[in-house]
Design a protein around this motif. Structure first.
Motif, PDB file in Angstrom:
ATOM      1  N   VAL A 388       0.918  -1.185   0.016  1.00 59.98           N
ATOM      2  CA  VAL A 388      -0.016   0.048   0.023  1.00 59.98           C
ATOM      3  C   VAL A 388       0.889   1.449  -0.065  1.00 59.98           C
ATOM      4  O   VAL A 388       2.043   1.256   0.403  1.00 59.98           O
ATOM      5  CB  VAL A 388      -0.948  -0.048   1.357  1.00 59.98           C
ATOM      6  CG1 VAL A 388      -1.686  -1.206   1.175  1.00 59.98           C
ATOM      7  CG2 VAL A 388      -0.233   0.199   2.576  1.00 59.98           C
ATOM      8  N   PRO A 389       0.329   2.371  -0.555  1.00 58.80           N
ATOM      9  CA  PRO A 389       1.169   3.731  -0.462  1.00 58.80           C
ATOM     10  C   PRO A 389       1.277   3.992   0.951  1.00 58.80           C
ATOM     11  O   PRO A 389       0.509   3.818   1.806  1.00 58.80           O
ATOM     12  CB  PRO A 389       0.020   4.694  -0.999  1.00 58.80           C
ATOM     13  CG  PRO A 389      -0.828   3.948  -1.799  1.00 58.80           C
ATOM     14  CD  PRO A 389      -1.126   2.473  -1.013  1.00 58.80           C
ATOM     15  N   SER A 390       2.665   4.618   1.226  1.00 60.16           N
ATOM     16  CA  SER A 390       3.130   4.963   2.737  1.00 60.16           C
ATOM     17  C   SER A 390       1.958   5.896   3.061  1.00 60.16           C
ATOM     18  O   SER A 390       2.027   6.173   4.278  1.00 60.16           O
ATOM     19  CB  SER A 390       4.373   5.411   2.635  1.00 60.16           C
ATOM     20  OG  SER A 390       5.313   4.585   2.132  1.00 60.16           O
ATOM     21  N   ASP A 391       1.558   7.107   2.283  1.00 64.29           N
ATOM     22  CA  ASP A 391       0.738   8.170   2.833  1.00 64.29           C
ATOM     23  C   ASP A 391      -0.594   7.622   3.603  1.00 64.29           C
ATOM     24  O   ASP A 391      -1.316   8.604   4.179  1.00 64.29           O
ATOM     25  CB  ASP A 391       0.607   9.410   1.662  1.00 64.29           C
ATOM     26  CG  ASP A 391      -0.107   8.749   0.579  1.00 64.29           C
ATOM     27  OD1 ASP A 391      -0.845   7.811   0.398  1.00 64.29           O
ATOM     28  OD2 ASP A 391       0.046   9.285  -0.673  1.00 64.29           O
ATOM     29  N   VAL A 392      -1.013   6.497   3.203  1.00 63.48           N
ATOM     30  CA  VAL A 392      -1.936   5.930   3.963  1.00 63.48           C
ATOM     31  C   VAL A 392      -2.019   5.219   5.402  1.00 63.48           C
ATOM     32  O   VAL A 392      -2.814   5.087   6.094  1.00 63.48           O
ATOM     33  CB  VAL A 392      -2.971   4.705   3.136  1.00 63.48           C
ATOM     34  CG1 VAL A 392      -3.408   5.321   1.742  1.00 63.48           C
ATOM     35  CG2 VAL A 392      -2.143   3.451   3.020  1.00 63.48           C
ATOM     36  N   LEU A 393      -0.609   5.002   5.745  1.00 65.81           N
ATOM     37  CA  LEU A 393      -0.528   4.787   7.004  1.00 65.81           C
ATOM     38  C   LEU A 393      -0.235   5.790   7.939  1.00 65.81           C
ATOM     39  O   LEU A 393       0.327   6.842   7.817  1.00 65.81           O
ATOM     40  CB  LEU A 393       0.824   3.971   6.871  1.00 65.81           C
ATOM     41  CG  LEU A 393       0.668   2.658   5.837  1.00 65.81           C
ATOM     42  CD1 LEU A 393       2.110   2.025   5.629  1.00 65.81           C
ATOM     43  CD2 LEU A 393      -0.335   1.673   6.274  1.00 65.81           C
TER      44      LEU A 393
END
Length: 395
Positions: A388-393
């Motif tokens: 998943v993209p880092s910016d959703v974490l």
């Protein structure tokens, strides 16, 4: 090619120099992350765990609408919810069974058995995007097509697999399966759907009454039309299974069996049976005490299909085996009642959900041992790995 590469490098240098002279910050792309999504069935939450560093990210509440959904239920739906609570739920509502994540890594889909529906959530914010009930009263295992455009879910009590539009939750297709349809899988090329049914696990477990368990079969359907192309009957419920890319070899756990089988889908016959050890405690158990008929429930393979990770549910271990020999590399002690096994996206680790000790065991495929045990929520059940993209974490 060299001239083109030179122009690209020169352009990049110009961008950096211009940004430096003007004071404009240079944006650096954040790498995607491999993440394990852990569904805490009795909590109604999903924990996100980094599959490489094993650090924990956010916990997402997947029943923010629980009171509203219950208030909208018909009498028969509410009664079904209570039956699920007292049978499969062991006195608890089943609030998250399976988890799928969209190809862009930004949307998560969750089946909610006691609510008989599927819901979608934005991973970064945790906001609910939609929900929709399935046929019958209970939603179970899911699968997402390779292009992310079809979401399958087993509608357990309707003996049907529903196909949903992941954008809206609308049911766009369905096909009939055996009694209590369970796990769904797509073939490696995405053209074929496999659904395994477990039979009526609430029915009595006495061998003489086995016929009342109903039809336990592997249903094979066309992924585009949902037309059933073949049905293979089994003598026992088909628990977690894996179909190799050749679409001929299947490894499957069966109800009450301590181990798994190798099955030839073309010849429709069992080719090998793997018997795995029982713990001292498991030897003293009666068949009727197996959790929903499961002796072993959790089967995964590494990315090159050279290793199998088998969850020894009633014996509290993970068995790592080599393929194609099917020899045991190691029996690894894990937490209490491991009920699922999933491979990390990079293929290095097998993650097992220990449903009674409320933690996750991380087992190495290449050096079979437990390298970590991570606390999670109440009654972890399904574990799935995604990039998943880092910016959703959120840490």
């Amino acid at each position: 090619m060299r001239q083109r590469l030179g122009r690209v490098c020169a352009l990049a240098a110009t961008v950096v120099l211009t940004a430096t002279l003007t004071g404009t910050p240079v944006a650096h792309a954040q790498p995607d992350r491999d993440v394990m999504f852990v569904g805490n069935n009795w909590d109604g939450t999903v924990d996100l765990i980094d599959a490489r560093t094993l650090e924990k990210y956010q916990r997402i509440d997947v029943v923010p609408d629980l009171i509203d959904r219950k208030s909208e239920m018909r009498v028969d739906q509410y009664i079904a919810m209570q039956v699920i609570r007292e049978t499969a739920g062991e006195g608890h509502d089943q609030l998250v069974d399976d988890i799928m994540v969209a190809p862009d890594g930004r949307t998560m889909y969750v089946s909610r058995p006691s609510l008989g529906d599927v819901a979608a959530f934005d991973i970064e914010s945790g906001d609910q995007l939609w929900f929709n009930r399935v046929d019958g009263y209970r939603s179970d295992h899911m699968a997402l097509s390779l292009d992310g455009e079809t979401l399958l879910v087993s509608a357990t009590t309707a003996d049907t697999v529903n196909a949903l539009d992941p954008a809206t939750g609308e049911i766009v297709g369905r096909f009939d399966a055996g009694d209590f349809p369970h796990e769904n899988r797509y073939s490696a090329d995405g053209d074929t759907i496999y659904n395994a049914s477990i039979g009526n696990v609430i029915a009595p477990d006495a061998e003489i009454l086995d016929p009342v368990k109903g039809n336990r079969e592997l249903t094979i359907a066309d992924a585009e039309t949902f037309e059933v192309t073949d049905t293979i009957e089994f003598e026992a419920g088909i628990r977690p299974f894996v179909v190799l890319p050749d679409e001929r070899t299947m490894y499957a756990q069966l109800s009450f069996h301590n181990g798994f089988i190798e099955y030839d889908l073309e010849e429709k016959r069992r080719t090998r049976t793997v018997h795995l050890p029982l713990s001292e405690q498991a030897r003293e158990m009666d068949r009727s005490d197996y959790p929903l008929d499961s002796a072993h429930h959790g089967l995964a393979m590494n990315n090159d299909h050279s290793k199998i990770c088998d969850a020894g549910t009633i014996s509290d271990y993970a068995a790592v085996l080599s393929v194609p020999e099917l020899t045991v590399d190691s029996i690894v002690d894990v937490g209490d009642k491991p009920y699922w096994a999933a491979t990390s996206p990079d293929g290095r680790y097998c993650f097992l959900s220990n449903s009674d000790s409320d933690d996750i065991s991380v087992v190495s495929y290449d050096d079979p041992r437990e390298i970590a045990r991570i606390p999670v929520g109440d009654h972890p059940q399904r574990v799935r790995g995604y990039t998943v993209p880092s910016d959703v974490l959120i840490r």
